[in-house]
Design a protein around this motif. Sequence first.
Motif, PDB file in Angstrom:
ATOM      1  N   TRP A  46       9.165   9.777   2.774  1.00  0.00           N
ATOM      2  CA  TRP A  46       8.337   9.517   3.950  1.00  0.00           C
ATOM      3  C   TRP A  46       7.210   8.550   3.624  1.00  0.00           C
ATOM      4  O   TRP A  46       6.960   7.593   4.362  1.00  0.00           O
ATOM      5  CB  TRP A  46       7.763  10.833   4.487  1.00  0.00           C
ATOM      6  N   MET A  47       6.511   8.791   2.512  1.00  0.00           N
ATOM      7  CA  MET A  47       5.352   7.975   2.170  1.00  0.00           C
ATOM      8  C   MET A  47       5.743   6.534   1.877  1.00  0.00           C
ATOM      9  O   MET A  47       5.035   5.596   2.249  1.00  0.00           O
ATOM     10  CB  MET A  47       4.631   8.590   0.974  1.00  0.00           C
ATOM     11  N   ALA A  48       6.876   6.344   1.211  1.00  0.00           N
ATOM     12  CA  ALA A  48       7.327   4.988   0.920  1.00  0.00           C
ATOM     13  C   ALA A  48       7.672   4.243   2.207  1.00  0.00           C
ATOM     14  O   ALA A  48       7.323   3.065   2.377  1.00  0.00           O
ATOM     15  CB  ALA A  48       8.534   5.036  -0.014  1.00  0.00           C
ATOM     16  N   ALA A  49       8.340   4.940   3.129  1.00  0.00           N
ATOM     17  CA  ALA A  49       8.705   4.302   4.396  1.00  0.00           C
ATOM     18  C   ALA A  49       7.466   4.013   5.232  1.00  0.00           C
ATOM     19  O   ALA A  49       7.373   2.959   5.872  1.00  0.00           O
ATOM     20  CB  ALA A  49       9.673   5.197   5.165  1.00  0.00           C
ATOM     21  N   ARG A  50       6.502   4.925   5.224  1.00  0.00           N
ATOM     22  CA  ARG A  50       5.292   4.738   6.015  1.00  0.00           C
ATOM     23  C   ARG A  50       4.535   3.486   5.597  1.00  0.00           C
ATOM     24  O   ARG A  50       4.025   2.739   6.444  1.00  0.00           O
ATOM     25  CB  ARG A  50       4.380   5.962   5.861  1.00  0.00           C
ATOM     26  N   ALA A  51       4.458   3.259   4.299  1.00  0.00           N
ATOM     27  CA  ALA A  51       3.676   2.132   3.796  1.00  0.00           C
ATOM     28  C   ALA A  51       4.252   0.788   4.226  1.00  0.00           C
ATOM     29  O   ALA A  51       3.541  -0.220   4.221  1.00  0.00           O
ATOM     30  CB  ALA A  51       3.598   2.197   2.272  1.00  0.00           C
ATOM     31  N   ARG A  73      -6.549   0.393   1.923  1.00  0.00           N
ATOM     32  CA  ARG A  73      -6.151   1.336   0.873  1.00  0.00           C
ATOM     33  C   ARG A  73      -4.889   2.117   1.213  1.00  0.00           C
ATOM     34  O   ARG A  73      -4.148   2.511   0.302  1.00  0.00           O
ATOM     35  CB  ARG A  73      -7.292   2.319   0.585  1.00  0.00           C
ATOM     36  N   VAL A  74      -4.653   2.368   2.501  1.00  0.00           N
ATOM     37  CA  VAL A  74      -3.548   3.247   2.890  1.00  0.00           C
ATOM     38  C   VAL A  74      -2.702   2.551   3.960  1.00  0.00           C
ATOM     39  O   VAL A  74      -2.823   2.849   5.157  1.00  0.00           O
ATOM     40  CB  VAL A  74      -4.073   4.605   3.412  1.00  0.00           C
ATOM     41  N   PRO A  75      -1.829   1.652   3.568  1.00  0.00           N
ATOM     42  CA  PRO A  75      -1.008   0.939   4.557  1.00  0.00           C
ATOM     43  C   PRO A  75      -0.119   1.900   5.339  1.00  0.00           C
ATOM     44  O   PRO A  75       0.344   2.916   4.825  1.00  0.00           O
ATOM     45  CB  PRO A  75      -0.156   0.004   3.684  1.00  0.00           C
ATOM     46  N   GLY A  76       0.084   1.566   6.612  1.00  0.00           N
ATOM     47  CA  GLY A  76       1.001   2.334   7.437  1.00  0.00           C
ATOM     48  C   GLY A  76       0.368   3.449   8.219  1.00  0.00           C
ATOM     49  O   GLY A  76       1.050   4.126   9.002  1.00  0.00           O
ATOM     50  N   ILE A  77      -0.952   3.667   8.063  1.00  0.00           N
ATOM     51  CA  ILE A  77      -1.609   4.754   8.794  1.00  0.00           C
ATOM     52  C   ILE A  77      -2.089   4.233  10.150  1.00  0.00           C
ATOM     53  O   ILE A  77      -2.031   3.034  10.443  1.00  0.00           O
ATOM     54  CB  ILE A  77      -2.773   5.364   7.984  1.00  0.00           C
TER      55      ILE A  77
END
Length: 740
Positions: free
Chosen positions: A251-256, A465-469
């Motif tokens: 999930w985290m990899a896809a979100r970014a 810092r947090v891409p995709g949020i």
Amino acid sequence: MTASSPSVLPIDPAILAQIAHGEHGDPHAVLGPHPHDGGVTVRVLKPLAKSVTVRYRLPAPTRKNPDGWAAVDLAHEHEGVWAGVLPVADVPAYRLEVAYEGSEPMERDDPYRFLPTLGEVDLHLIGEGRHEQLWTVLGAHVHRYDGLGVAPDVTGTAFAVWAPRARAVRLKADFNSWDGREHPMRQLGSSGIWELFVPGVGSGTTYKYVILGADGVWREKADPMAAWAEVPPQTASRVFDSAYEWGDDEWMAARASRGQVDAPMSIYEMHLASWRRDRSYAQLADELVPYLSDLGFTHVELMPVMQHPFGGSWGYHVTGYYAPDSRFGDPDGLRLLIDRLHQAGIGVILDWVPGHFATDPWALVQFDGAPLYEDPNPQRGWHKEWGSHIFDFGRREVRNFLYGNALYWLEEFHADGLRVDGVASMLYLDYAREPGEWTPNIHGGHENLEAVQFLQELNATAYKRVPGISMIAEESTAWPGVTQPTSAGGLGFGFKWNMGWMHDTLQYLQRDPIHRAYHHGEMTFSLVYAWSENYVLPLSHDEVVHGKGSLLRKMPGDRWRQLATLRAYYAFMWAHPGKQMLFMGSEFGQEAEWAESRELDWWLLDHPEHRGLRDALRDINARYRESPAIWRSDADPGSFAWVEADDAAGNVFAFVRRSGDDEILSATNFAAMPHHGYRLGFPGDGEWEECLNTDAEAYGGSGVGNLGAVTAVAGEHKGWPAHAEVVLPPLSTVWFRRKR
């Protein structure tokens, strides 16, 4: 002691008195080991001890001490201060053996022999207000010192707190019987940071700071940076050392790597304590994840999960910004809940409150004896409407505390976004103030320039810092550029709540259908400004409290009409430009107004008509997610076109959403009677599938429809190249998709 023996390092009795009374800003300069006169003086503060002995490591074993360890008894010197000399040249590894009246001696490490756990770079960044991982150095952190082979490893907890005007700070905890006299903290230079490493202290320890303010008053305070807290009404902070292992790597990899404006987003807003009563984070993970998976929501938005003492505040009066609500378990419990949601493909948005904070005297208020976190100017530091303190956005350390907190939830808890509460109250100096109760800014305007700077800094840092949020603003005014990038002068949010859409549509729908014709524009006006920002369409908790009644009870007519209107409204809303948010219970027609003290009316699902509303919403979500025409080009005005915007007498609204070769035509009839043979324009001729009909019998509707499809024929109608005669069921929304 012989004449040639090293002597005790002399200390002015006045300084010893300051140490004993906890009023010395640098107790490490007096306590602990200090080389002097060829030996090492050790001073220890143990006010209630009967005896104190130092066991220390010799440079080499002797016949008298074959194990390499020796001991020296300390003498009581002044009001609980004990002192003695170790006859060695360099500071050795040592431990204390302390005996109290009526108990056996206990061996422990000396907190005052350890170096600070914050480095110079940390202190510099804190001073500049630019420590982007502030939570890693302030608060309480379990820490391990290597014994380097000459002594046992030492594990304990490093405590650090920002209190720049404090004259002294003590640590009061369960490990010292809540007697802070034994653990005065040291101030690290001019940073305003007070620090102490306490050996033998681990996860679960409860503690508070006792702060001597500039006004000479001692105050007990919870840790502003605590990662955990006691369950209210208890108010102490707790040490927490996370051992959680995440399972959401995919999930985290896809979100970014993905955007949000061009992705599907349907949000289920919920209050953890009243969704179902008396559930832990783990129990919620077991029950909530399958429930939301079945309904098909892409995201869940949790009303504030930060520590707050009064449940009736719903979490909007925060005392522990870095501590998840302990009513549901420890912080790893929240990690588990978020992890499980991610593994089910559901994003998590946390409601976040940086505009104001709670008034509880044991928390942030006048933290070091004077306004510190709150703005000292009463015209700017007090929120009349909410009865709470407003942060000092002009102070860089306070801004750091806040944007560091945002990053904390995004990074440490893998949150996929923050819904920022009360942005309008932050932006305007005259918010909820009468003339004379506020002072213009340096340009003579009513904008809070420091708050604007903070919001821009917050969003720029979070997205970097947090891409995709997603950063989502609850902003109820016409402030320009809320979702414009900071590089273009905007506030830099990803989305803004469309409060105008919510207000207008609910006002229209609360009227009886016979009167709606005179208010048709309330449903179409939102399309005048739909692309001025990136919008979320919110049907939030605010619309179902304080005497407003539930969404169901807002709708006129009998129960059938109420449920039918909600089904039609939801499908209209999901097809409308913007993302969608629905408060819990509204998915099945919660009848009673929401109250945080009781759970939802789950018994309503025993009734087929309420199950029908839930099933309709489930299918709306399913059709929505498989229809990029609705969500992929949300930011493009070209993705929308009216088909029927002017039929006020018929209460009809129809429009096309398109992206690439995908097209959806949504037609809504808010009249209480069906329209047969209703001519609608279509983007092209051919067969169009009726992919959604909220009047289907399966949902509790009347079953009126178009037998699964209509055929559009070539021929201009109201600017469209084709048209079809369709059936629009009563109080319904129908979606047509071109058959491929």
